[in-house]
Scaffold this active site. Structure first.
Site, PDB file in Angstrom:
ATOM      1  CG  ASP A   1      36.544  -1.651  33.136  1.00 53.47           C
ATOM      2  OD1 ASP A   1      35.353  -1.355  32.952  1.00 53.47           O
ATOM      3  OD2 ASP A   1      36.982  -2.075  34.222  1.00 53.47           O
TER       4      ASP A   1
ATOM      5  CG  ASP B   1      37.891  -4.921  36.776  1.00 48.80           C
ATOM      6  OD1 ASP B   1      37.298  -4.323  35.867  1.00 48.80           O
ATOM      7  OD2 ASP B   1      37.438  -5.015  37.925  1.00 48.80           O
TER       8      ASP B   1
ATOM      9  CG  ASP C   1      35.814  -5.185  31.598  1.00 49.10           C
ATOM     10  OD1 ASP C   1      35.000  -4.385  31.108  1.00 49.10           O
ATOM     11  OD2 ASP C   1      36.329  -5.041  32.709  1.00 49.10           O
TER      12      ASP C   1
HETATM   13  P1  ADP Z   1      30.970  -0.921  34.511  1.00 50.76           P
HETATM   14  O1  ADP Z   1      31.146  -0.724  33.032  1.00 50.76           O
HETATM   15  O2  ADP Z   1      31.327   0.316  35.273  1.00 50.76           O
HETATM   16  O3  ADP Z   1      31.693  -2.143  35.014  1.00 50.76           O
HETATM   17  P2  ADP Z   1      28.354  -2.276  34.575  1.00 50.76           P
HETATM   18  O4  ADP Z   1      28.188  -2.524  33.113  1.00 50.76           O
HETATM   19  O5  ADP Z   1      28.678  -3.443  35.432  1.00 50.76           O
HETATM   20  O6  ADP Z   1      29.414  -1.092  34.816  1.00 50.76           O
HETATM   21  O7  ADP Z   1      27.051  -1.579  35.158  1.00 50.76           O
HETATM   22  C1  ADP Z   1      26.528  -0.414  34.569  1.00 50.76           C
HETATM   23  C2  ADP Z   1      25.463   0.216  35.433  1.00 50.76           C
HETATM   24  O8  ADP Z   1      24.409  -0.729  35.653  1.00 50.76           O
HETATM   25  C3  ADP Z   1      25.920   0.622  36.825  1.00 50.76           C
HETATM   26  O9  ADP Z   1      26.528   1.899  36.852  1.00 50.76           O
HETATM   27  C4  ADP Z   1      24.612   0.577  37.592  1.00 50.76           C
HETATM   28  O10 ADP Z   1      23.863   1.748  37.350  1.00 50.76           O
HETATM   29  C5  ADP Z   1      23.874  -0.586  36.941  1.00 50.76           C
HETATM   30  N1  ADP Z   1      24.062  -1.865  37.680  1.00 50.76           N
HETATM   31  C6  ADP Z   1      24.506  -3.028  37.173  1.00 50.76           C
HETATM   32  N2  ADP Z   1      24.536  -3.996  38.104  1.00 50.76           N
HETATM   33  C7  ADP Z   1      24.133  -3.423  39.250  1.00 50.76           C
HETATM   34  C8  ADP Z   1      23.964  -3.875  40.605  1.00 50.76           C
HETATM   35  N3  ADP Z   1      24.210  -5.140  40.989  1.00 50.76           N
HETATM   36  N4  ADP Z   1      23.541  -2.979  41.524  1.00 50.76           N
HETATM   37  C9  ADP Z   1      23.308  -1.708  41.180  1.00 50.76           C
HETATM   38  N5  ADP Z   1      23.416  -1.223  39.945  1.00 50.76           N
HETATM   39  C10 ADP Z   1      23.826  -2.059  38.983  1.00 50.76           C
HETATM   40 MG    MG Z   2      35.546  -3.109  35.565  1.00 52.78          MG
END
Ligand code: ADP
Ligand code: MG
Length: 289
Positions: free
Chosen positions: A38, A234, A238
């Site tokens: 991740d 983390d 995930d």
């Molecule tokens: P990662 O795989 O990096 O953990 P997420 O799946 O949690 O990412 O989120 C993917 C995308 O969704 C982020 O890069 C952002 O663009 C958007 N996003 C999700 N939750 C939020 C939030 N609370 N505030 C802003 N953007 C968000």
């Molecule tokens: Mg992560």
């Protein structure tokens, strides 16, 4: 392996900062072919900060930041924390928000000061029918920042650009894992440009970006056709992917949900511990059959 070997391996793991919940996983670790990693909070520190902000015409930085922070204050997402911290650092107080809904892997919607506010990935905001002009988005994408678009009442207010630094240990750990013969693949919900920057910094050639939380498990499942798959993560998002892997590792500083889902927990929040676990498996468990 014999029960004694497993006990010894588990004890050595504990001393090396690897907590073994599932002893069988420690045995299986020996033959991991593909390691799925991740990005946010695993390869990176998981502490992004606001680097740039581009407002639409007639919108002030303060107006945008207050609305965004108001929606984000109840979210535990790393990006949310960064937005709230940025607003506070500029002396802006988040306002009460109503009907707040987090859309996993996409963003957040709700009502602030009587306005319908939406924020998240540019794709998410465009999917809600609000265009994100390239003039605002492109400079942030070119700088490999994570873009978060903000809209209110059907109009785009602007785009924020955030960055999350690579963990200091990640690059060397990835090199070590690759030298051990593992194929390292990064998985993230982030924008492709920001994902590409982190992958390059970490020395990872293969990555998948804009993967929705629900699709992370399917991505792990697909890789299992090519050999035994390990997964390191983390976050809450995930957990399904961790469960889909043959051997799963949770970052110790990560969410309880990830730790609960994983076979092994890395006390030091350091990818070197994954290499340590595989080395331990090869040295003490693999050869005792
Ligand atoms: P990662 O795989 O990096 O953990 P997420 O799946 O949690 O990412 O989120 C993917 C995308 O969704 C982020 O890069 C952002 O663009 C958007 N996003 C999700 N939750 C939020 C939030 N609370 N505030 C802003 N953007 C968000
Ligand atoms: Mg992560």
């Amino acid at each position: 392996a014999t029960p004694t070997a497993v006990m010894v391996g588990t004890g050595q793991g504990a001393r090396a900062g690897i907590l073994v919940k599932n002893a069988e996983a420690l045995e299986l670790a020996e033959k991991i072919k593909v390691l799925v990693v991740d990005k946010t909070g695993t390869l990176t520190e998981g502490r992004p900060s606001l680097i740039d902000l581009r407002c639409a015409e007639g919108v002030t930085r303060a107006e945008l930041l207050v609305l965004a922070a108001s929606l984000e204050q109840s979210s535990h997402h790393p990006l949310a924390r960064a937005v709230v911290e940025a607003a506070r650092a500029e002396g802006l107080a988040p306002q009460a928000a109503e009907a707040v809904q987090a859309v996993g892997g996409k963003g957040v919607t709700g009502r602030v000061e009587g306005r319908a506010v939406q924020l998240g990935s540019p794709d998410f905001i465009e999917g809600l029918g609000v265009a994100v002009p390239p003039a605002l988005l492109e400079p942030l994408v070119s700088a490999a920042l994570t873009p978060v678009a903000v809209a209110a009442d059907g109009r785009l207010l602007g785009v924020m650009g955030l960055a999350d630094p690579l963990r200091a240990s990640s690059k060397a750990a990835v090199a070590r894992l690759q030298a051990m013969g593992l194929r390292v693949v990064m998985l993230t919900g982030d924008h492709p440009a920001a994902a590409a920057r982190i992958a390059a910094e970490a020395g990872i050639a293969e990555f998948r970006a804009q993967v929705l939380p629900g699709d992370k498990a399917a991505a792990v499942e697909a890789l299992r056709a090519e050999g035994r798959v390990g997964m390191v993560g983390d976050g809450i998002n995930d957990a399904p992917a961790l469960a889909a892997a043959d051997v799963s590792f949770a970052i110790g500083a990560g969410s309880d949900v990830a730790i609960e889902a994983a076979d092994l927990t890395l006390v030091r929040s350091d990818l070197n511990s994954v290499a340590d676990a595989i080395a331990l498996s090869r040295a003490t468990l693999g050869k005792i059959r």
